[in-house]
Design a protein around this motif. Structure first.
Motif, short mmCIF file in Angstrom:
data_model
loop_
_atom_site.label_atom_id
_atom_site.label_comp_id
_atom_site.label_asym_id
_atom_site.label_seq_id
_atom_site.Cartn_x
_atom_site.Cartn_y
_atom_site.Cartn_z
N UNK A 195 3.52 14.50 -3.58
CA UNK A 195 3.53 14.60 -2.13
C UNK A 195 4.57 13.66 -1.54
N UNK A 196 4.60 12.43 -2.02
CA UNK A 196 5.56 11.45 -1.52
C UNK A 196 6.99 11.88 -1.79
N UNK A 197 7.22 12.44 -2.96
CA UNK A 197 8.57 12.91 -3.29
C UNK A 197 8.97 14.07 -2.39
N UNK A 198 8.02 14.95 -2.09
CA UNK A 198 8.33 16.09 -1.22
C UNK A 198 8.59 15.64 0.22
N UNK A 199 7.92 14.59 0.67
CA UNK A 199 8.07 14.15 2.06
C UNK A 199 9.33 13.31 2.23
N UNK A 200 9.49 12.29 1.40
CA UNK A 200 10.62 11.38 1.63
C UNK A 200 11.63 11.31 0.49
N UNK A 217 16.67 10.13 -2.67
CA UNK A 217 15.97 9.94 -3.95
C UNK A 217 16.07 8.53 -4.50
N UNK A 218 17.21 7.88 -4.36
CA UNK A 218 17.32 6.49 -4.86
C UNK A 218 16.46 5.55 -4.02
N UNK A 219 16.40 5.79 -2.73
CA UNK A 219 15.54 4.98 -1.88
C UNK A 219 14.07 5.18 -2.20
N UNK A 220 13.72 6.37 -2.68
CA UNK A 220 12.33 6.63 -3.04
C UNK A 220 11.99 5.93 -4.36
N UNK A 221 12.91 5.98 -5.32
CA UNK A 221 12.63 5.36 -6.62
C UNK A 221 12.67 3.84 -6.50
N UNK A 222 13.61 3.31 -5.76
CA UNK A 222 13.75 1.85 -5.62
C UNK A 222 13.18 1.35 -4.30
N UNK A 223 11.99 1.83 -3.97
CA UNK A 223 11.33 1.41 -2.74
C UNK A 223 10.95 -0.06 -2.86
N UNK A 224 11.05 -0.88 -1.88
CA UNK A 224 11.58 -0.75 -0.53
C UNK A 224 13.03 -1.23 -0.40
N UNK A 225 13.71 -1.44 -1.51
CA UNK A 225 15.07 -1.93 -1.44
C UNK A 225 15.94 -0.88 -0.80
N UNK A 258 3.56 5.99 -5.12
CA UNK A 258 3.72 6.19 -6.55
C UNK A 258 2.57 6.96 -7.16
N UNK A 259 1.36 6.70 -6.66
CA UNK A 259 0.20 7.38 -7.21
C UNK A 259 0.19 8.86 -6.85
N UNK A 290 0.82 -1.21 0.00
CA UNK A 290 0.00 0.00 0.00
C UNK A 290 0.86 1.26 0.00
N UNK A 291 1.98 1.24 0.73
CA UNK A 291 2.87 2.40 0.72
C UNK A 291 3.51 2.57 -0.66
#
Length: 85
Positions: A67-72, A77-85, A62-63, A56-57
């Motif tokens: 907002x998600x990019x601004x928060x985390x 940035x790599x952790x955000x793109x390659x979530x949850x790795x 991604x949807x 769900x996260x």
């Protein structure tokens, strides 16, 4: 701009935004599924709850990517793109 080109540009930009949003959501959900399938075992007593939380996260992050990019995303940035790795 004339009245005939403004709606077309607006429609096009909305379509691009929706496509990018669904693309980010699909990318993050696929990575979360790969993490669940091939990653380490989930910690805790409730692995199904952890799996649902990760999926769900990934989907909501991604949807609602602005907002998600601004928060985390600005912290990692790599952790955000390659979530949850």
């Amino acid at each position: 701009m004339s009245g005939t080109t403004a709606p077309n540009a607006r429609e096009r930009s909305l379509r691009v935004f929706v496509a990018v949003s669904f693309g980010f959501a699909a990318w993050r959900v696929l990575l979360a599924l790969a993490y669940l399938a091939f990653g380490p075992p989930l910690p805790g007593d409730l692995p199904l709850t952890e799996a649902f939380f990760l999926l769900s996260k990934a989907f909501l992050g991604g949807l609602f990517w602005p907002i998600s990019l601004a928060i985390e995303g600005w912290r990692n940035p790599l952790g955000w793109i390659f979530y949850p790795w």
